[in-house]
Design a protein around this motif. Sequence first.
Motif, short mmCIF file in Angstrom:
data_model
loop_
_atom_site.label_atom_id
_atom_site.label_comp_id
_atom_site.label_asym_id
_atom_site.label_seq_id
_atom_site.Cartn_x
_atom_site.Cartn_y
_atom_site.Cartn_z
N GLY A 91 32.08 29.79 42.77
CA GLY A 91 33.23 28.98 43.13
C GLY A 91 33.60 27.98 42.03
O GLY A 91 34.77 27.69 41.82
N VAL A 92 32.59 27.45 41.33
CA VAL A 92 32.84 26.53 40.22
C VAL A 92 33.62 27.25 39.12
O VAL A 92 34.61 26.73 38.61
N PHE A 93 33.16 28.45 38.75
CA PHE A 93 33.86 29.22 37.71
C PHE A 93 35.27 29.59 38.17
O PHE A 93 36.23 29.50 37.41
N GLU A 94 35.38 30.00 39.42
CA GLU A 94 36.69 30.39 39.96
C GLU A 94 37.66 29.22 39.94
O GLU A 94 38.81 29.36 39.51
N ALA A 95 37.21 28.04 40.37
CA ALA A 95 38.07 26.84 40.38
C ALA A 95 38.47 26.42 38.97
O ALA A 95 39.55 25.85 38.77
N ALA A 96 37.62 26.73 37.99
CA ALA A 96 37.93 26.39 36.60
C ALA A 96 38.88 27.40 35.95
O ALA A 96 39.29 27.22 34.81
N GLY A 97 39.20 28.46 36.67
CA GLY A 97 40.14 29.46 36.15
C GLY A 97 39.49 30.55 35.33
O GLY A 97 40.17 31.29 34.61
N ALA A 98 38.17 30.71 35.42
CA ALA A 98 37.47 31.75 34.67
C ALA A 98 37.84 33.13 35.20
O ALA A 98 38.13 33.30 36.39
N ASP A 99 37.85 34.12 34.32
CA ASP A 99 38.11 35.51 34.69
C ASP A 99 36.82 36.10 35.25
O ASP A 99 35.94 36.54 34.50
N LEU A 100 36.69 36.12 36.57
CA LEU A 100 35.46 36.58 37.22
C LEU A 100 35.20 38.06 36.97
O LEU A 100 34.05 38.49 36.89
N ARG A 101 36.27 38.85 36.81
CA ARG A 101 36.09 40.28 36.54
C ARG A 101 35.52 40.51 35.13
O ARG A 101 34.84 41.49 34.89
N MET A 102 35.79 39.60 34.21
CA MET A 102 35.19 39.70 32.88
C MET A 102 33.73 39.25 32.93
O MET A 102 32.88 39.85 32.28
N LEU A 103 33.46 38.22 33.70
CA LEU A 103 32.09 37.71 33.81
C LEU A 103 31.16 38.72 34.45
O LEU A 103 30.01 38.87 34.03
#
Length: 141
Positions: A125-137
């Motif tokens: 959720g922290v990464f998602e809220a920061a706008g990170a590309d979860l599919r790349m991660l």
Amino acid sequence: MTEREPFRTRIKVRHYELDTLGHLNHAVYHSYGEVSRLELLEAAGALKGLGNVASVLLETNVVFRRELRAGDEVDVTCDVKFGTGKTFKMDSTITKLDGTVAAEISCTLGMMDLELRKLVPNPRGVFEAAGADLRMLSTSE
């Protein structure tokens, strides 16, 4: 659905990274994993917008499979596996260009509140809220 490939970074083994036996020093494998982790986090936009939170390495383990020598080039993969708690996994495989697996690295990380010096819940959720590309991660996303 086809399986996605994890993020990959290419690294060339340098002479000064060798031990007295002429192969890659054991500690450098950890460094290669760190290079791949940071390259992935940067490429996925996961280093921006985190505010007062940063990822912290809690545990790392390397399984050595084949030696690496000066001049070898390797691909180092990195893939995130989120769970339900305060930690997440980042796994890497170091592979020679001929496909030989040289090492496997598994790491446990968390997201630390830099003021409280404590792990925060829900790293995904922290990464998602920061706008990170979860599919790349993560190939699991």
